[in-house]
Design an enzyme around this catalytic site. Structure first.
Site, short mmCIF file in Angstrom:
data_model
loop_
_atom_site.label_atom_id
_atom_site.label_comp_id
_atom_site.label_asym_id
_atom_site.label_seq_id
_atom_site.Cartn_x
_atom_site.Cartn_y
_atom_site.Cartn_z
N HIS B 108 0.84 -1.20 0.00
CA HIS B 108 0.00 0.00 0.00
C HIS B 108 0.88 1.26 0.00
O HIS B 108 1.82 1.36 0.77
CB HIS B 108 -0.89 -0.02 1.25
CG HIS B 108 -1.88 1.09 1.31
ND1 HIS B 108 -2.94 1.18 0.43
CD2 HIS B 108 -1.98 2.16 2.12
CE1 HIS B 108 -3.65 2.25 0.72
NE2 HIS B 108 -3.09 2.87 1.73
N ALA B 148 -3.95 -6.77 5.32
CA ALA B 148 -2.74 -6.22 5.95
C ALA B 148 -2.57 -4.75 5.59
O ALA B 148 -2.58 -4.38 4.42
CB ALA B 148 -1.53 -7.04 5.51
N VAL B 150 -0.01 -2.90 5.48
CA VAL B 150 1.14 -2.58 4.64
C VAL B 150 1.04 -3.20 3.25
O VAL B 150 1.84 -2.89 2.37
CB VAL B 150 2.46 -3.06 5.29
CG1 VAL B 150 2.74 -2.27 6.56
CG2 VAL B 150 2.42 -4.55 5.57
N GLU B 151 0.07 -4.08 3.05
CA GLU B 151 -0.05 -4.72 1.73
C GLU B 151 -1.23 -4.11 0.97
O GLU B 151 -1.08 -3.08 0.35
CB GLU B 151 -0.14 -6.24 1.90
CG GLU B 151 1.16 -6.80 2.51
CD GLU B 151 1.22 -8.30 2.53
OE1 GLU B 151 1.04 -8.91 1.47
OE2 GLU B 151 1.45 -8.86 3.62
N MET B 152 -2.39 -4.71 1.04
CA MET B 152 -3.50 -4.18 0.24
C MET B 152 -4.42 -3.27 1.05
O MET B 152 -5.25 -2.54 0.47
CB MET B 152 -4.26 -5.33 -0.41
CG MET B 152 -3.40 -6.07 -1.45
SD MET B 152 -4.06 -7.67 -1.97
CE MET B 152 -5.36 -7.15 -3.07
#
Lengths: 111, 351
Positions: B108, B148, B150-152
């Site tokens: 992200h 998550a 930090v991810e999606m």
């Protein structure tokens, strides 16, 4: 008797001990034994009654471990020859794995 | 466990299902030869690499065409991220062996993540997932990166509402999961079903295992023997997909504790990461959990002498010495694991 910690937040009051069944004999109605050898459990699926315990016996030449995520159980290292007792006091279907060798797994159905 | 008895090629293409590959005759295995290697020993090595003929699906989430089609839509849909910019395929790109070609992934806001994007290839045979094994099933894994931060960075309750608002998705979910609402469970099951269909096609190495002596070079054959003996790669990279699905500290220079974070910080699991499969490994550079090694040659050098000695180091990591020719042979073998996979058709997403 050495006990490994576990969280009871799941409601499954698992008691994990190393060294024998004595520690849990007051809680369990029936004891079952599952062997660990050649990086495999001696059975892939078993049914037990609520309140039964299972003794996992490391009959292998390598270290193992017992992880039951649904019960928040992680036993620590289980050296060859060591036993780990787990009390199943809640019904349900539980996947028991070796955290070192995840292909080692047994499904325990508690009724 | 349900088995889908179809060819990989037809399934991945989403086309007509074909018959399974015929089982290999035992006498075919016995015809393989490598100069200077005992035929019986060679046969034992080869037999451990015979591919399965069907994709396994769990009883809890059996295969259906509708589920796989829905799962593919979801896999390629950037609306599954909070920014609506990242899909699962943004990192798990079929062009790069279902990885992203980067040392570590980007999540992200294009923030750099801490670990290399692992492939989703051949995960139908996986036991537990993520580099540290924190996910117990592919269904569970599929939902992890979506949520998550930090991810999606996509809260699942918001995603469910977004999907429910799209008529095309309402229809696809209804077809895949009759009488069920769109939910975390059905999203996870659909994506996992599609992911299980992502299987590498038969590589030149498989054709050699099947009996075609000319399918791989003599160098690759020698490399296969080195893989199984002198370099002992097979200690962890075992089976047809070349993974034991276990965790090992291989002595990389890293502060990441890996599996230990999931195992009560037990010192035996410090810096241990899951053994990745090696199918199509040439297309999956850079390598290791942190993407720190750029080439297969660097990887071999690491295992030969480049690892850090420390208490948590795997017992299977022992130094070895290869000549330049032997190293070339080992790389030639690894190259023979790459299959010509069918082009992946990007779906037109529902609106």
């Amino acid at each position: 008797m050495k006990y490994f910690g576990f969280k009871a937040s799941t409601g499954a009051a698992a008691l994990v001990a190393v060294g024998g069944l004595g520690a849990i004999s007051a809680f369990a109605s029936t004891s079952h034994v599952v062997s660990q050898a050649e990086k495999a459990f001696s059975t892939k699926k078993m049914e037990v009654a609520v309140g039964d315990s299972i003794t996992f016996v490391n009959d292998d030449k390598v270290k193992h471990n017992i992880v039951i995520k649904k019960m928040d159980v992680s036993s620590g290292i289980q050296k060859p020859g060591e036993k780990i007792d787990v009390l199943f006091d809640k019904n349900g279907k539980f996947k028991v794995r070796c955290g070192i060798h995840p292909k080692m797994k047994v499904t325990v159905v508690v009724k | 466990m349900n088995l889908l008895d179809i060819s990989w090629r037809s399934l991945i293409a989403g086309g007509v299902f074909a018959a399974a590959m015929p089982a290999m005759a035992a006498e075919q295995i016995a015809t393989r030869t490598v100069a200077g290697v005992d035929p019986a020993e060679l046969q034992k090595m080869i037999e451990l690499n015979v591919r399965p003929n069907a994709i396994p699906f769990p009883e809890e989430n059996p295969y259906s065409v509708e589920k796989a089609e829905l799962g593919k839509m979801l896999f390629f849909d950037p609306r599954l991220s909070g920014s609506n910019l990242l899909s699962c395929a943004s990192c798990h790109n079929p062009s790069f062996g279902w990885e992203d070609g980067q040392p570590t992934g980007a999540g992200h806001g294009m923030n750099r993540l801490g670990r290399h994007t692992p492939t989703v290839l051949n995960l139908a045979w996986g036991e537990i997932f993520m580099w540290d094994g924190r996910m117990d099933s592919l269904e569970e894994q599929a939902l992890g990166p979506i949520q998550a931060d930090v991810e999606m960075a996509q809260p699942l309750d918001e995603l469910i509402a977004e999907l429910q608002a799209i008529e095309g998705y309402r229809e696809l979910f209804a077809a895949a999961f009759p009488d069920q609402e769109i939910s975390e469970e059905t999203i996870g099951q659909a994506i996992a079903t599609y992911e299980r269909t992502i299987v590498s096609n038969r590589a030149p190495f498989d054709h050699w295992v099947d009996g075609d002596e000319s399918a791989i070079s003599e160098s690759a054959k020698r490399g296969f023997v080195i893989y199984n003996t002198k370099a002992n790669c097979v200690a962890c990279h075992s089976g047809w997909n070349m993974t034991d699905d276990s965790f090992h500290d291989i002595g990389l220079d890293t502060d990441d504790v890996g599996r230990a974070a999931e195992m009560n910080d037990m010192p035996e699991f410090k810096h241990a990461f899951k053994t990745p499969g090696l199918r199509n490994i040439v297309e999956r550079a850079p390598y290791m959990h942190n993407g720190s090694l750029a080439t297969l040659g660097e990887v071999i050098d690491h295992y030969a002498t480049g690892f850090a000695e420390r208490p948590s180091l795997s017992d299977d990591i022992k130094p070895f010495e290869l000549s330049a020719a032997e190293k070339d042979d080992l790389i030639a073998f690894l190259e023979s694991l790459s299959s010509e996979d069918d082009p992946v058709e990007i779906p037109v997403l529902p609106n």
